[in-house]
Design a protein around this motif. Structure first.
Motif, PDB file in Angstrom:
ATOM      1  N   ARG A   1      -3.783   6.191   5.020  1.00 37.28           N
ATOM      2  CA  ARG A   1      -4.248   7.463   5.582  1.00 37.28           C
ATOM      3  C   ARG A   1      -3.391   8.605   5.060  1.00 37.28           C
ATOM      4  O   ARG A   1      -2.199   8.454   4.862  1.00 37.28           O
ATOM      5  N   TYR A   2      -4.029   9.736   4.868  1.00 40.82           N
ATOM      6  CA  TYR A   2      -3.366  10.931   4.374  1.00 40.82           C
ATOM      7  C   TYR A   2      -3.690  12.094   5.305  1.00 40.82           C
ATOM      8  O   TYR A   2      -4.827  12.206   5.781  1.00 40.82           O
TER       9      TYR A   2
ATOM     10  N   LEU B   1       0.824  -1.209   0.000  1.00 40.46           N
ATOM     11  CA  LEU B   1       0.000   0.000   0.000  1.00 40.46           C
ATOM     12  C   LEU B   1       0.860   1.261   0.000  1.00 40.46           C
ATOM     13  O   LEU B   1       0.562   2.230  -0.718  1.00 40.46           O
ATOM     14  N   LYS B   2       1.939   1.247   0.800  1.00 40.30           N
ATOM     15  CA  LYS B   2       2.834   2.407   0.838  1.00 40.30           C
ATOM     16  C   LYS B   2       3.498   2.624  -0.516  1.00 40.30           C
ATOM     17  O   LYS B   2       3.632   3.758  -0.977  1.00 40.30           O
ATOM     18  N   SER B   3       3.903   1.546  -1.165  1.00 41.73           N
ATOM     19  CA  SER B   3       4.546   1.630  -2.473  1.00 41.73           C
ATOM     20  C   SER B   3       3.579   2.162  -3.533  1.00 41.73           C
ATOM     21  O   SER B   3       3.943   3.013  -4.346  1.00 41.73           O
ATOM     22  N   LEU B   4       2.363   1.674  -3.528  1.00 44.28           N
ATOM     23  CA  LEU B   4       1.389   2.038  -4.556  1.00 44.28           C
ATOM     24  C   LEU B   4       0.764   3.412  -4.360  1.00 44.28           C
ATOM     25  O   LEU B   4       0.608   4.172  -5.313  1.00 44.28           O
ATOM     26  N   PHE B   5       0.371   3.722  -3.125  1.00 45.11           N
ATOM     27  CA  PHE B   5      -0.466   4.894  -2.887  1.00 45.11           C
ATOM     28  C   PHE B   5       0.209   6.022  -2.115  1.00 45.11           C
ATOM     29  O   PHE B   5      -0.389   7.069  -1.909  1.00 45.11           O
ATOM     30  N   LYS B   6       1.443   5.813  -1.661  1.00 46.50           N
ATOM     31  CA  LYS B   6       2.239   6.836  -0.969  1.00 46.50           C
ATOM     32  C   LYS B   6       1.456   7.548   0.146  1.00 46.50           C
ATOM     33  O   LYS B   6       1.402   8.768   0.205  1.00 46.50           O
ATOM     34  N   PRO B   7       0.839   6.785   1.053  1.00 46.86           N
ATOM     35  CA  PRO B   7       0.087   7.424   2.136  1.00 46.86           C
ATOM     36  C   PRO B   7       1.031   8.012   3.188  1.00 46.86           C
ATOM     37  O   PRO B   7       2.212   7.678   3.232  1.00 46.86           O
TER      38      PRO B   7
END
Length: 96
Positions: free
Chosen positions: A56-57, A25-31
C-alpha cells in the motif's frame, strides 16, 4: 453448523510465510505499508484458504477491485513472481 479449524502448525506456517513475503515486498517495492487480509466463511468464494498481501502507498486509492489508477501490474505477474522468489532466496541466505 460445523466449524473448520486450522491446525496450529498450519496457522504458524502461514504467519511465518506472510512475514517473509512482507519483507520481500517491502524490499522490492518500498511501500508505505502492507495490507494482509483473508476472507473466510461465506466470504471465501474460492473454497480454500488464501491470504492477500497487498503493498500500500499513501494516496493509492486502494479499493478491492480494479485500481483507480491502472498500472499494468497484471501484465508483469511472471516478472513480479521471479523478483519475489529471488528476494526470498536472498533473504533466506542472509538469515543463515
Amino acid at each position: 453448523m460445523k466449524i473448520n479449524r486450522m491446525e496450529s502448525e498450519t496457522a504458524y506456517a502461514i504467519m511465518d510465510a506472510s512475514e517473509k513475503l512482507s519483507i520481500a515486498l517491502k524490499s522490492l517495492f518500498k511501500p508505505d505499508g502492507i495490507r494482509i487480509c483473508q476472507d473466510g466463511g461465506k466470504f471465501n468464494d474460492l473454497t480454500h484458504y488464501h491470504m492477500h498481501l497487498i503493498p500500500r502507498y499513501e494516496g493509492d486509492g486502494f479499493i478491492w477491485g480494479e485500481p483507480l489508477h491502472p498500472h499494468g501490474a497484471e501484465k508483469r505477474l511472471s516478472q513480479t513472481q521471479k523478483k519475489i522468489l529471488k528476494t526470498l532466496s536472498e533473504e533466506k541466505r542472509r538469515s543463515r
